[in-house]
Design a protein around this motif. Structure first.
Motif, mmCIF file in Angstrom:
data_model
loop_
_atom_site.group_PDB
_atom_site.id
_atom_site.type_symbol
_atom_site.label_atom_id
_atom_site.label_comp_id
_atom_site.label_asym_id
_atom_site.label_seq_id
_atom_site.Cartn_x
_atom_site.Cartn_y
_atom_site.Cartn_z
ATOM 1 N N LEU A 118 0.796 -1.230 0.000
ATOM 2 C CA LEU A 118 0.000 0.000 0.000
ATOM 3 C C LEU A 118 0.830 1.283 0.000
ATOM 4 O O LEU A 118 0.418 2.278 -0.602
ATOM 5 N N TYR A 119 1.981 1.273 0.703
ATOM 6 C CA TYR A 119 2.692 2.520 0.959
ATOM 7 C C TYR A 119 4.148 2.450 0.520
ATOM 8 O O TYR A 119 4.883 1.551 0.916
ATOM 9 N N PRO A 120 4.597 3.437 -0.248
ATOM 10 C CA PRO A 120 5.995 3.475 -0.674
ATOM 11 C C PRO A 120 6.900 4.039 0.429
ATOM 12 O O PRO A 120 6.420 4.631 1.403
ATOM 13 N N ASP B 16 0.306 6.520 11.993
ATOM 14 C CA ASP B 16 -0.863 6.852 11.180
ATOM 15 C C ASP B 16 -0.344 7.422 9.875
ATOM 16 O O ASP B 16 0.505 8.326 9.879
ATOM 17 N N VAL B 17 -0.830 6.912 8.762
ATOM 18 C CA VAL B 17 -0.425 7.394 7.444
ATOM 19 C C VAL B 17 -1.148 8.701 7.162
ATOM 20 O O VAL B 17 -2.335 8.850 7.451
ATOM 21 N N ILE B 18 -0.428 9.647 6.598
ATOM 22 C CA ILE B 18 -1.027 10.917 6.180
ATOM 23 C C ILE B 18 -1.445 10.750 4.733
ATOM 24 O O ILE B 18 -0.611 10.589 3.849
ATOM 25 N N VAL B 19 -2.750 10.754 4.506
ATOM 26 C CA VAL B 19 -3.292 10.544 3.165
ATOM 27 C C VAL B 19 -3.759 11.884 2.631
ATOM 28 O O VAL B 19 -4.552 12.570 3.271
ATOM 29 N N LYS B 20 -3.271 12.222 1.465
ATOM 30 C CA LYS B 20 -3.691 13.465 0.818
ATOM 31 C C LYS B 20 -4.709 13.133 -0.258
ATOM 32 O O LYS B 20 -4.513 12.217 -1.044
#
Length: 99
Positions: free
Chosen positions: A9-11, A85-89
């Motif tokens: 999901l996340y790079p 916590d991932v910061i999603v823009k």
């Protein structure tokens, strides 16, 4: 979340918020600030829920204890995914639709 799921999901260089001690919603957060005599610590730097906005610098991996973790910029060692916590823009199309 497993390290494989996280990495899918996340790079690397993903902006995240990590917590210095405990997450704000953790029931232990208030207990950490209470002194033995019942008073509360009155120091901003003693906040166990202090949040740090940072970026990841490695993919997630499984630690020897079985927890998944990533390294974050400026901190030694790994940070468990449960403390992140991932910061999603939102994309500009989504932002314009909501605007």
């Amino acid at each position: 979340m497993s390290d494989e799921h996280w990495n899918a999901l996340y790079p690397i260089r993903m902006p995240v918020v990590t917590y210095a001690g405990v997450r704000p919603e953790d029931h232990h957060a208030i207990a950490v600030l209470r002194l033995a005599d019942g008073r509360f610590v009155d120091r901003a730097d003693a906040d166990p829920c202090r949040a740090l906005t940072i970026v990841t610098c490695t993919p997630a991996l499984t630690l020897g204890c079985g927890a998944s973790a990533v390294s974050v910029e400026g901190r030694t060692g790994g940070t468990q995914l449960t403390r992140i916590d991932v910061i999603v823009k939102a994309s500009s199309k989504v932002a314009m639709a909501r605007g």
